[in-house]
Design a protein around this motif. Sequence first.
Motif, PDB file in Angstrom:
ATOM      1  N   LEU A 275       0.851  -1.187   0.000  1.00  0.00           N
ATOM      2  CA  LEU A 275       0.000   0.000   0.000  1.00  0.00           C
ATOM      3  C   LEU A 275       0.887   1.236   0.000  1.00  0.00           C
ATOM      4  CD1 LEU A 275      -2.674  -1.183   2.584  1.00  0.00           C
ATOM      5  CD2 LEU A 275      -2.799  -1.268   0.106  1.00  0.00           C
ATOM      6  N   CYS A 276       1.607   1.446  -1.112  1.00  0.00           N
ATOM      7  CA  CYS A 276       2.541   2.574  -1.150  1.00  0.00           C
ATOM      8  C   CYS A 276       2.173   3.546  -2.261  1.00  0.00           C
ATOM      9  CB  CYS A 276       3.959   2.096  -1.354  1.00  0.00           C
ATOM     10  SG  CYS A 276       4.182   1.217  -2.890  1.00  0.00           S
TER      11      CYS A 276
ATOM     12  N   ARG B  57       3.671  11.537  -4.639  1.00  0.00           N
ATOM     13  CA  ARG B  57       5.128  11.643  -4.702  1.00  0.00           C
ATOM     14  C   ARG B  57       5.755  10.304  -4.370  1.00  0.00           C
ATOM     15  NH1 ARG B  57       4.767  16.674  -3.013  1.00  0.00           N
ATOM     16  NH2 ARG B  57       4.323  15.975  -0.896  1.00  0.00           N
ATOM     17  N   PHE B  58       6.771   9.912  -5.137  1.00  0.00           N
ATOM     18  CA  PHE B  58       7.617   8.771  -4.777  1.00  0.00           C
ATOM     19  C   PHE B  58       8.997   9.344  -4.524  1.00  0.00           C
ATOM     20  CE2 PHE B  58       4.431   6.839  -7.654  1.00  0.00           C
ATOM     21  CZ  PHE B  58       3.882   5.917  -6.780  1.00  0.00           C
ATOM     22  N   GLY B  59       9.324   9.621  -3.276  1.00  0.00           N
ATOM     23  CA  GLY B  59      10.604  10.260  -2.984  1.00  0.00           C
ATOM     24  C   GLY B  59      10.657  11.597  -3.692  1.00  0.00           C
ATOM     25  N   PRO B  60      11.710  11.805  -4.491  1.00  0.00           N
ATOM     26  CA  PRO B  60      11.840  13.100  -5.154  1.00  0.00           C
ATOM     27  C   PRO B  60      10.919  13.236  -6.372  1.00  0.00           C
ATOM     28  CG  PRO B  60      13.689  11.676  -5.734  1.00  0.00           C
ATOM     29  CD  PRO B  60      12.844  10.911  -4.743  1.00  0.00           C
ATOM     30  N   LEU B  61      10.398  12.085  -6.866  1.00  0.00           N
ATOM     31  CA  LEU B  61       9.605  12.114  -8.089  1.00  0.00           C
ATOM     32  C   LEU B  61       8.139  12.414  -7.789  1.00  0.00           C
ATOM     33  CD1 LEU B  61       9.684  11.024 -11.264  1.00  0.00           C
ATOM     34  CD2 LEU B  61       8.347   9.208 -10.202  1.00  0.00           C
ATOM     35  N   GLU B  62       7.582  13.403  -8.483  1.00  0.00           N
ATOM     36  CA  GLU B  62       6.166  13.689  -8.314  1.00  0.00           C
ATOM     37  C   GLU B  62       5.416  13.109  -9.507  1.00  0.00           C
ATOM     38  OE1 GLU B  62       5.299  17.774  -7.495  1.00  0.00           O
ATOM     39  OE2 GLU B  62       3.450  17.263  -6.438  1.00  0.00           O
ATOM     40  N   ALA B  63       4.813  11.943  -9.307  1.00  0.00           N
ATOM     41  CA  ALA B  63       4.183  11.210 -10.411  1.00  0.00           C
ATOM     42  C   ALA B  63       2.850  11.833 -10.806  1.00  0.00           C
ATOM     43  CB  ALA B  63       3.990   9.749 -10.022  1.00  0.00           C
ATOM     44  N   VAL B  64       2.100  12.316  -9.807  1.00  0.00           N
ATOM     45  CA  VAL B  64       0.826  12.999 -10.063  1.00  0.00           C
ATOM     46  C   VAL B  64       0.927  14.361  -9.399  1.00  0.00           C
ATOM     47  CG1 VAL B  64      -1.665  12.931  -9.752  1.00  0.00           C
ATOM     48  CG2 VAL B  64      -0.406  10.798 -10.092  1.00  0.00           C
ATOM     49  N   GLY B  81      -3.097   9.348 -21.732  1.00  0.00           N
ATOM     50  CA  GLY B  81      -1.762   9.915 -21.606  1.00  0.00           C
ATOM     51  C   GLY B  81      -0.710   8.881 -21.931  1.00  0.00           C
ATOM     52  N   PRO B  82       0.511   9.338 -22.239  1.00  0.00           N
ATOM     53  CA  PRO B  82       1.574   8.392 -22.607  1.00  0.00           C
ATOM     54  C   PRO B  82       2.096   7.645 -21.382  1.00  0.00           C
ATOM     55  CG  PRO B  82       2.470  10.599 -22.465  1.00  0.00           C
ATOM     56  CD  PRO B  82       0.998  10.720 -22.214  1.00  0.00           C
ATOM     57  N   ASN B  83       2.957   6.666 -21.614  1.00  0.00           N
ATOM     58  CA  ASN B  83       3.587   5.943 -20.508  1.00  0.00           C
ATOM     59  C   ASN B  83       4.312   6.915 -19.599  1.00  0.00           C
ATOM     60  OD1 ASN B  83       2.836   3.295 -20.959  1.00  0.00           O
ATOM     61  ND2 ASN B  83       4.438   3.010 -22.498  1.00  0.00           N
ATOM     62  N   GLY B  84       4.126   6.734 -18.303  1.00  0.00           N
ATOM     63  CA  GLY B  84       4.816   7.587 -17.345  1.00  0.00           C
ATOM     64  C   GLY B  84       4.070   8.861 -17.011  1.00  0.00           C
ATOM     65  N   ALA B  85       2.862   9.025 -17.578  1.00  0.00           N
ATOM     66  CA  ALA B  85       2.098  10.254 -17.323  1.00  0.00           C
ATOM     67  C   ALA B  85       1.585  10.322 -15.893  1.00  0.00           C
ATOM     68  CB  ALA B  85       0.929  10.346 -18.302  1.00  0.00           C
ATOM     69  N   GLY B  86       1.520   9.158 -15.232  1.00  0.00           N
ATOM     70  CA  GLY B  86       0.998   9.140 -13.861  1.00  0.00           C
ATOM     71  C   GLY B  86      -0.402   8.555 -13.773  1.00  0.00           C
ATOM     72  N   LYS B  87      -0.844   7.899 -14.840  1.00  0.00           N
ATOM     73  CA  LYS B  87      -2.206   7.346 -14.864  1.00  0.00           C
ATOM     74  C   LYS B  87      -2.388   6.256 -13.820  1.00  0.00           C
ATOM     75  CE  LYS B  87      -1.885   5.924 -19.162  1.00  0.00           C
ATOM     76  NZ  LYS B  87      -0.480   6.243 -19.443  1.00  0.00           N
ATOM     77  N   SER B  88      -1.448   5.298 -13.805  1.00  0.00           N
ATOM     78  CA  SER B  88      -1.587   4.191 -12.842  1.00  0.00           C
ATOM     79  C   SER B  88      -1.469   4.691 -11.411  1.00  0.00           C
ATOM     80  CB  SER B  88      -0.517   3.127 -13.101  1.00  0.00           C
ATOM     81  OG  SER B  88      -0.715   2.523 -14.347  1.00  0.00           O
ATOM     82  N   SER B  89      -0.574   5.637 -11.193  1.00  0.00           N
ATOM     83  CA  SER B  89      -0.430   6.192  -9.842  1.00  0.00           C
ATOM     84  C   SER B  89      -1.743   6.814  -9.395  1.00  0.00           C
ATOM     85  CB  SER B  89       0.687   7.235  -9.820  1.00  0.00           C
ATOM     86  OG  SER B  89       1.900   6.663 -10.244  1.00  0.00           O
ATOM     87  N   ALA B  90      -2.410   7.536 -10.305  1.00  0.00           N
ATOM     88  CA  ALA B  90      -3.694   8.148  -9.973  1.00  0.00           C
ATOM     89  C   ALA B  90      -4.743   7.073  -9.701  1.00  0.00           C
ATOM     90  CB  ALA B  90      -4.147   9.058 -11.122  1.00  0.00           C
ATOM     91  N   PRO B 127      -6.423  -4.157 -12.916  1.00  0.00           N
ATOM     92  CA  PRO B 127      -5.086  -3.574 -12.845  1.00  0.00           C
ATOM     93  C   PRO B 127      -4.367  -3.634 -14.191  1.00  0.00           C
ATOM     94  CG  PRO B 127      -5.044  -5.774 -11.953  1.00  0.00           C
ATOM     95  CD  PRO B 127      -6.469  -5.501 -12.332  1.00  0.00           C
ATOM     96  N   GLN B 128      -3.347  -2.803 -14.325  1.00  0.00           N
ATOM     97  CA  GLN B 128      -2.594  -2.789 -15.577  1.00  0.00           C
ATOM     98  C   GLN B 128      -1.900  -4.129 -15.803  1.00  0.00           C
ATOM     99  OE1 GLN B 128       0.053   0.563 -16.003  1.00  0.00           O
ATOM    100  NE2 GLN B 128       0.878  -0.174 -17.927  1.00  0.00           N
ATOM    101  N   LEU B 129      -1.341  -4.697 -14.734  1.00  0.00           N
ATOM    102  CA  LEU B 129      -0.628  -5.965 -14.868  1.00  0.00           C
ATOM    103  C   LEU B 129      -1.502  -7.110 -14.381  1.00  0.00           C
ATOM    104  CD1 LEU B 129       2.840  -4.793 -13.517  1.00  0.00           C
ATOM    105  CD2 LEU B 129       2.168  -5.144 -15.900  1.00  0.00           C
TER     106      LEU B 129
END
Lengths: 276, 351
Positions: A275-276, B57-64, B81-90, B127-129
């Motif tokens: 859950l991260c 945010r994942f550490g320094p990376l702001e995915a959304v 959106g393209p790969n890496g746009a932050g869709k899955s994170s959202a 899920p995507q995977l």
Amino acid sequence: MSGHVRQARVRLPLPRIFPVGCYAGRARVLVLRSALGYRRSWPVLVSGFFEPVFYLFAMGQGLGRLVGDLPGPDGAPISYSAFIAPGLLAASAMNGAVLDSTYNVFFKLRYAKLYDAMLATPLGPTDIALGEIGWALLRGGLYSLGFLSVMGAFGLLGSPWALLALPSALLVGFAFAAVGMAATSFMRSWQDFDLIQLVIMPMFLFATTFFPLGVYPRSLQLVVESLPLFHAVELMRDLTTGVVHAGLLVHVGYFVVMAALGTIVAARRLRALLLC
Amino acid sequence: MSALRPVSGKYGYGHTSHSLVGFVRPPGYRRAVSEDGFNSGSENGAVLVKARGLSKRFGPLEAVRGIDLDVIRGEVFGLLGPNGAGKSSAMRMLACVSPRSAGSLHVLGMDPDVDGPAIRARIGVVPQLDNLDVDLSVRENLQIYGRYFGLSRARARQRAAELLRFAQLADRADSQVESLSGGMRRRLIVARSLVNDPELLLLDEPTTGLDPQARHQLWDRLYQLKQHGVTQLITTHYMDEAERLCDRLVVMDAGVIAAEGSPAALIKRYSTRDVLELRFASQVSRPTPTELAGFVERVEELPDRLLLYADDGEAALGALHRAGVRPRASLVRRSSLEDVFLRLTGRSLVE
Ligand SMILES: Nc1ncnc2c1ncn2[C@@H]1O[C@H](COP(=O)(O)OP(=O)(O)O)[C@@H](O)[C@H]1O
Ligand SMILES: [Mg+2]
């Protein structure tokens, strides 16, 4: 909607140890799932039963002829088979629990993404931890029952107290499964599992499974006495030979603490990983 | 809880093209979509997902990076959106399996931070995977998943049978999941996500990696769900998928929303009706954008071709021809979301 009520109700049992929403009270569905999944790979299950039985025959009957009798827990001599059988019972409870809660859990966690699928439902990390530990326990319990039956058939059970060896084996299995799962949550690759073997193998050989504690110098005795398998072996040996005393509660306490800590760490780690 | 609602016999399946056990709401149920397919009535406008300044945010990376979303009951909403746009994170934040880093979020009126399990009990997730249970058969995958939601053994069995039919997998019910094709696995995952009769379905790249036939089969299933009023939120990097399925969508890039609207409205707003694609024999014979500026509204240069935006592509092509422009090949087509994305970000959706 009634859904709120249901959630609120089932969440209650472990409110303080685990954060809200981590437990839906359905761990037993995971046990059911494992039982279904294993129906197709029953040879794996069966082989786990025979392993300690083979050890008992090879070492007990074979090696036992050369060794003769050994002093039992109360000093009275017992046959070498009767000496190692409770040790093998404890070791098989450990091995069964550790196998299920390490390799199998790692595969489901990192590769099959099975726990991700479960967390998309109302299930929480605590359901997963308890469910997987529960299955390891059930499997270990069946092996213990089988092995105790073999011991009985060969006249290696010296007392009715031996019946308590079964719940003891379940407790031992619970503790090892919980700690195994907690350890697995820290593993990064299959190579890390060699570390587990590095702990399990010497414990199996040296924690008084095959010879009494007296063979060690006092300094090494202290090391051996701290090992979980030592407590399991002592517990089983005292029960199967009918030497019952208050000291057994120390062993029981050891495993209760080990099981509780393992479960808490396992559930928390699963939460942090998934859950991260 | 709708997942546990007994389905009465009169909502039988298989007799008419539109009835499907579990997806047809009983008469008293708040209907999402009126007969003509538009949201109407008091309950129908209900906002199932409401996000404001949602960030991850994942550490320094702001995915959304602070997105606003409103998904309304009954609609199919897209995140393109393209790969890496932050869709899955959202999506993972909406599915209550990933705590948000900032912003506010309400799903079915509840806060995932507080009511995660209660929300998850009422939504479906694709899920995507792939994460099917490889130790179990196709049927067991559905049954056990139903049990995770608290369905009784009998109800789970019944639901599995219905969903096998819906996913057109009834004849593979007792196969191991490893033996299924990619399209079948995907249909099984969609079926699995419906086991609790969810009010909201979250689909993360449902057709990525499938062949065209399998994609069409899956789209067909999703369309059927839409017909039955199941609200869907779909992420995709395929503009054809977004155009075909979505009532409304947001274009997402690098964690932010670049535009929002229906596919037609987005195309109308950010592109022209037609696009003229020109290929030239060499870079030398290729005119510069400034040379073409007078003939069309806008020019995009891609490595292998020029895209010329005009409302009447044929007329623009004729005018260019008369002016002496001689492409090796030319093509006039309607604008698509791909053109919208290119306009908004200066890049193609699929690299
Ligand atoms: N668990 C994670 N830890 C660290 N970075 C992540 C994690 N999940 C996603 N990311 C990063 O966040 C960004 C957005 O990823 P994602 O949401 O998967 O995009 P999309 O689904 O649109 O392809 C990527 O740069 C990805 O590497
Ligand atoms: Mg993705």
